[in-house]
Motif scaffolding. Structure first.
Motif, PDB file in Angstrom:
ATOM      1  N   THR A  59       0.837  -1.200   0.000  1.00  0.00           N
ATOM      2  CA  THR A  59       0.000   0.000   0.000  1.00  0.00           C
ATOM      3  C   THR A  59       0.874   1.254   0.000  1.00  0.00           C
ATOM      4  OG1 THR A  59      -1.557  -1.269   1.349  1.00  0.00           O
ATOM      5  CG2 THR A  59      -1.946   1.111   1.159  1.00  0.00           C
ATOM      6  N   VAL A  60       0.783   2.015  -1.072  1.00  0.00           N
ATOM      7  CA  VAL A  60       1.567   3.252  -1.169  1.00  0.00           C
ATOM      8  C   VAL A  60       0.864   4.325  -0.336  1.00  0.00           C
ATOM      9  CG1 VAL A  60       2.475   5.006  -2.745  1.00  0.00           C
ATOM     10  CG2 VAL A  60       2.453   2.581  -3.435  1.00  0.00           C
ATOM     11  N   LEU A  61       1.642   5.042   0.476  1.00  0.00           N
ATOM     12  CA  LEU A  61       1.084   6.010   1.432  1.00  0.00           C
ATOM     13  C   LEU A  61       1.558   7.431   1.098  1.00  0.00           C
ATOM     14  CD1 LEU A  61       1.885   4.024   4.717  1.00  0.00           C
ATOM     15  CD2 LEU A  61      -0.272   4.033   3.444  1.00  0.00           C
ATOM     16  N   ASP A  62       0.655   8.397   1.340  1.00  0.00           N
ATOM     17  CA  ASP A  62       1.042   9.798   1.102  1.00  0.00           C
ATOM     18  C   ASP A  62       1.445  10.481   2.409  1.00  0.00           C
ATOM     19  OD1 ASP A  62      -1.364  10.063   2.354  1.00  0.00           O
ATOM     20  OD2 ASP A  62      -2.332  11.271   0.795  1.00  0.00           O
ATOM     21  N   ALA A  63       1.629   9.668   3.455  1.00  0.00           N
ATOM     22  CA  ALA A  63       2.097  10.194   4.745  1.00  0.00           C
ATOM     23  C   ALA A  63       2.995   9.117   5.357  1.00  0.00           C
ATOM     24  CB  ALA A  63       0.904  10.469   5.666  1.00  0.00           C
ATOM     25  N   PRO A  64       3.906   9.512   6.256  1.00  0.00           N
ATOM     26  CA  PRO A  64       4.795   8.503   6.849  1.00  0.00           C
ATOM     27  C   PRO A  64       4.003   7.395   7.540  1.00  0.00           C
ATOM     28  CG  PRO A  64       5.562  10.716   7.358  1.00  0.00           C
ATOM     29  CD  PRO A  64       4.212  10.879   6.722  1.00  0.00           C
ATOM     30  N   PHE A  65       4.468   6.163   7.392  1.00  0.00           N
ATOM     31  CA  PHE A  65       3.834   5.000   8.029  1.00  0.00           C
ATOM     32  C   PHE A  65       4.079   5.073   9.536  1.00  0.00           C
ATOM     33  CE2 PHE A  65       4.140   0.592   9.587  1.00  0.00           C
ATOM     34  CZ  PHE A  65       2.867   0.152   9.262  1.00  0.00           C
ATOM     35  N   THR A  66       3.022   4.843  10.325  1.00  0.00           N
ATOM     36  CA  THR A  66       3.172   4.965  11.783  1.00  0.00           C
ATOM     37  C   THR A  66       2.729   3.701  12.514  1.00  0.00           C
ATOM     38  OG1 THR A  66       0.969   5.949  11.925  1.00  0.00           O
ATOM     39  CG2 THR A  66       2.840   7.481  11.782  1.00  0.00           C
ATOM     40  N   GLY A  67       2.734   2.550  11.830  1.00  0.00           N
ATOM     41  CA  GLY A  67       2.281   1.303  12.461  1.00  0.00           C
ATOM     42  C   GLY A  67       3.210   0.827  13.569  1.00  0.00           C
ATOM     43  N   PHE A  68       2.711  -0.131  14.335  1.00  0.00           N
ATOM     44  CA  PHE A  68       3.380  -0.656  15.542  1.00  0.00           C
ATOM     45  C   PHE A  68       4.819  -1.116  15.273  1.00  0.00           C
ATOM     46  CE2 PHE A  68       4.496  -3.991  18.518  1.00  0.00           C
ATOM     47  CZ  PHE A  68       4.011  -3.552  19.741  1.00  0.00           C
ATOM     48  N   GLN A  69       5.011  -1.902  14.192  1.00  0.00           N
ATOM     49  CA  GLN A  69       6.338  -2.500  13.989  1.00  0.00           C
ATOM     50  C   GLN A  69       7.409  -1.464  13.661  1.00  0.00           C
ATOM     51  OE1 GLN A  69       6.814  -5.459  14.969  1.00  0.00           O
ATOM     52  NE2 GLN A  69       4.707  -6.187  15.048  1.00  0.00           N
ATOM     53  N   ASN A  70       6.989  -0.295  13.110  1.00  0.00           N
ATOM     54  CA  ASN A  70       7.971   0.771  12.846  1.00  0.00           C
ATOM     55  C   ASN A  70       8.091   1.763  13.996  1.00  0.00           C
ATOM     56  OD1 ASN A  70       7.191  -0.259  10.086  1.00  0.00           O
ATOM     57  ND2 ASN A  70       8.764   1.215   9.486  1.00  0.00           N
ATOM     58  N   GLU A  71       6.946   2.131  14.598  1.00  0.00           N
ATOM     59  CA  GLU A  71       6.972   3.227  15.575  1.00  0.00           C
ATOM     60  C   GLU A  71       7.225   2.757  16.998  1.00  0.00           C
ATOM     61  OE1 GLU A  71       6.859   6.693  15.062  1.00  0.00           O
ATOM     62  OE2 GLU A  71       7.411   5.768  13.154  1.00  0.00           O
ATOM     63  N   ILE A  72       6.844   1.523  17.307  1.00  0.00           N
ATOM     64  CA  ILE A  72       6.955   1.023  18.679  1.00  0.00           C
ATOM     65  C   ILE A  72       8.025  -0.061  18.786  1.00  0.00           C
ATOM     66  CG2 ILE A  72       5.714  -0.047  20.622  1.00  0.00           C
ATOM     67  CD1 ILE A  72       4.422   2.580  19.886  1.00  0.00           C
ATOM     68  N   ALA A  73       7.908  -1.096  17.942  1.00  0.00           N
ATOM     69  CA  ALA A  73       8.716  -2.299  18.177  1.00  0.00           C
ATOM     70  C   ALA A  73      10.183  -2.109  17.788  1.00  0.00           C
ATOM     71  CB  ALA A  73       8.114  -3.482  17.429  1.00  0.00           C
ATOM     72  N   TYR A  74      10.437  -1.839  16.542  1.00  0.00           N
ATOM     73  CA  TYR A  74      11.836  -1.861  16.066  1.00  0.00           C
ATOM     74  C   TYR A  74      12.463  -0.473  16.142  1.00  0.00           C
ATOM     75  CZ  TYR A  74      11.145  -6.694  14.920  1.00  0.00           C
ATOM     76  OH  TYR A  74      10.900  -8.042  15.025  1.00  0.00           O
TER      77      TYR A  74
END
Ligand SMILES: Nc1nc2c(c(=O)[nH]1)N[C@H]1C(S)=C(S)[C@@H](COP(=O)(O)O)O[C@H]1N2
Ligand SMILES: [Mo]
Length: 363
Positions: free
Chosen positions: A210-225
């Protein structure tokens, strides 16, 4: 509720929960460093939730989001696209976590969350260009078919990656490992392969791009890793693999301690080194636990994304030793002798230590 990993108390041992994770998510045996390409069953595994049941007939890959022409593909259609193969060393970002002190509680890796495989698939860039990211596209989210909860958050496994990183030539949507269809545990029928990046980026059981027009903020990027020093302090994303060298433990092991026994005489120490930042430039070996170092011999540079073999001639005299090896890459990153501690136990590339007893050669 804290979304950070818990830190073990000073005298807290590994729990049954951690043992359960360690058994599901096995490391690779260090003697498998002898193979250029890791046999599939010896490659490490890490699966956050369950290995999903995927029916290849009804499975589809959907490429959509902020694009001009969304694309949906069956597996046979993906397999008929232009093929590319890369030999790539994978490493879990949590490798080395169980050696940290104090110990962040999560998958308790020692040194073996590593493997090198030959991945075949189709380059991602061409498919993304066909879908046509619109102006303002920044990130791409990759969704796996697996589902679970993690620190109280229910989720599909999803990772985001910057569009520019997705468009690099070496990035693949892979359907084969070492010339065979992906087995269930490695992401059947299709996975993302982003050479040089830690394992969390290599999304298995891929269903959506899924191409996004805003930075990705999901759990695996923002919290986990994240590299994070304190519970609520600033953090940096975990990205490319830091340099590491590993050695095939010489001689033979003790069953329980895995300490080594070696016969006196000339011994060729051997192993592999890799870095996701730049090619390996130097490997050094110490037989005294890191007090003194000598340069190892490096095999010629091979494929950029695969580990580099090294050897070291050691004239072993009877006594007690602690063998250590460290790698440096061409970007000047050097493997540390002391632990690079962080709150979630990410990227601990502290050197391997192998206790060895050299016994007098039989006369
Ligand atoms: N869908 C999905 N992809 C995933 C994971 C996961 O749990 N789910 N684990 C990631 C992590 S943390 C690692 S280290 C690698 C491990 O890849 P392997 O099991 O094929 O060695 O897969 C990555 N891809
Ligand atoms: Mo991982």
């Amino acid at each position: 509720m804290s979304t950070n990993a818990r830190i073990a108390d000073p005298d807290e041992v590994i729990s049954f929960e951690e043992l359960g994770l360690a058994a599901r998510n096995h490391g690779f045996p260090l003697e498998a460093l002898r193979y250029d390409v890791t046999p599939v069953g010896l490659h490490y595994l890490l699966t956050h939730y369950d290995i999903p049941a995927v029916d290849p007939g009804s499975w589809r890959l959907r490429i959509g989001g902020h694009v001009d022409s969304p694309v949906t593909l069956r597996l046979d259609e993906v397999r008929s696209l232009p093929r590319a193969t890369h030999t790539v060393t994978f490493e879990c970002a949590g490798n080395g976590r169980a050696r940290l002190s104090p110990r962040p509680i999560s998958q308790p890796w020692l040194d073996g969350a590593v493997g090198t495989a030959t991945w075949t698939g189709t380059p991602l860039a061409a498919l993304l260009r066909e879908a046509g990211p619109r102006a303002g596209a920044v990130d791409v989210a990759f969704t796996g078919a697996d589902h679970g909860t993690e620190r109280g958050v229910e989720q599909d496994y999803v990772r985001g990656l910057a569009l520019d990183d997705c468009l690099r030539d070496e990035v693949l949507l892979a359907y084969e490992i070492n010339g065979q269809p992906l087995p269930p545990q490695h992401g059947f029928p299709l996975r993302l392969v982003v050479p040089g990046w830690y394992g969390m980026t290599q999304v298995k059981w891929l269903t959506e791009v899924t191409v996004l027009d805003a930075p990705f903020t999901g759990f695996q990027n923002e919290i986990a890793y994240r590299y994070r020093e304190t519970e609520d302090g600033p953090s940096e994303p975990v990205t490319r693999i830091k340099p590491r060298a590993l050695m095939i433990p010489p001689g033979f092991p003790d069953f329980m301690t895995r300490d080594r026994i070696v016969d006196a005489g000339p011994v060729t120490l051997e192993g592999r080194a890799w870095s996701g930042w730049a090619p390996i430039a130097q490997v050094e070996v110490s037989v005294d636990g890191g007090e003194t170092w000598k340069a190892a011999d490096l095999d010629p540079l091979g494929e950029r994304w695969a580990w580099r073999r090294w050897t070291f001639g050691w004239d072993a005299e009877p006594g007690e030793y602690r063998l250590t090896v460290r790698a440096a890459d061409a970007a000047g990153n050097v493997q540390p002798v002391d632990q690079p501690w962080n709150r979630q136990g990410m990227g601990n590339n502290m050197v391997q230590q192998i206790p060895v007893t050299v016994r007098p050669a039989a006369s």
